[in-house]
Motif scaffolding. Structure first.
Motif, short mmCIF file in Angstrom:
data_model
loop_
_atom_site.label_atom_id
_atom_site.label_comp_id
_atom_site.label_asym_id
_atom_site.label_seq_id
_atom_site.Cartn_x
_atom_site.Cartn_y
_atom_site.Cartn_z
N LYS A 255 1.74 6.63 -6.94
CA LYS A 255 0.67 7.51 -7.39
C LYS A 255 1.04 8.97 -7.16
O LYS A 255 0.83 9.82 -8.02
CB LYS A 255 -0.63 7.19 -6.66
CG LYS A 255 -1.26 5.89 -7.08
CD LYS A 255 -2.49 5.60 -6.25
CE LYS A 255 -3.03 4.21 -6.50
NZ LYS A 255 -4.14 3.87 -5.62
N THR B 52 0.84 -1.20 0.00
CA THR B 52 0.00 0.00 0.00
C THR B 52 0.88 1.25 0.00
O THR B 52 0.66 2.17 -0.79
CB THR B 52 -0.94 0.00 1.23
OG1 THR B 52 -1.79 -1.14 1.13
CG2 THR B 52 -1.78 1.26 1.27
N ARG B 53 1.88 1.29 0.87
CA ARG B 53 2.80 2.44 0.91
C ARG B 53 3.53 2.59 -0.42
O ARG B 53 3.70 3.70 -0.94
CB ARG B 53 3.80 2.29 2.05
CG ARG B 53 3.22 2.53 3.41
CD ARG B 53 4.30 2.71 4.47
NE ARG B 53 5.29 1.65 4.49
CZ ARG B 53 5.22 0.54 5.24
NH1 ARG B 53 4.20 0.33 6.03
NH2 ARG B 53 6.17 -0.36 5.18
N GLU C 164 1.01 3.87 -3.12
CA GLU C 164 0.63 5.25 -2.83
C GLU C 164 1.76 6.19 -3.22
O GLU C 164 1.52 7.25 -3.79
CB GLU C 164 0.26 5.41 -1.36
CG GLU C 164 -1.09 4.83 -1.02
CD GLU C 164 -1.39 4.90 0.48
OE1 GLU C 164 -0.52 5.32 1.26
OE2 GLU C 164 -2.51 4.52 0.85
#
Length: 75
Positions: free
Chosen positions: A66, A59-60, A63
């Protein structure tokens, strides 16, 4: 797997290619010896097996990708 690319056969077809290949091997060996002499060590690597921790890492990572993509497309 990383080793699969090492297992392929290759053909050296000219004297220049042979010299370039031998020089590359020599350079790699010399670099490894210089690293040993300098006291260089590989960083500690921890094996992550907990699924929640793996999810948090990914997830990190995504993110961050992005955010980087948004910053690169600003005008």
């Amino acid at each position: 797997m990383a080793t699969s690319s090492i297992e392929h056969n290759f053909v050296v077809s000219s004297p220049e290619s042979v010299k370039m290949f031998a020089d590359s091997l020599d350079d790699a060996f010399r670099e490894s010896e210089e690293r040993k002499a300098s006291g260089y060590t590989l960083p500690d690597i921890n094996l992550v097996t907990d699924q929640k921790e793996i999810d948090a890492i990914f997830t990190r990572y995504f993110e961050g990708k992005k955010l980087l993509a948004k910053k690169q497309h600003r005008f």
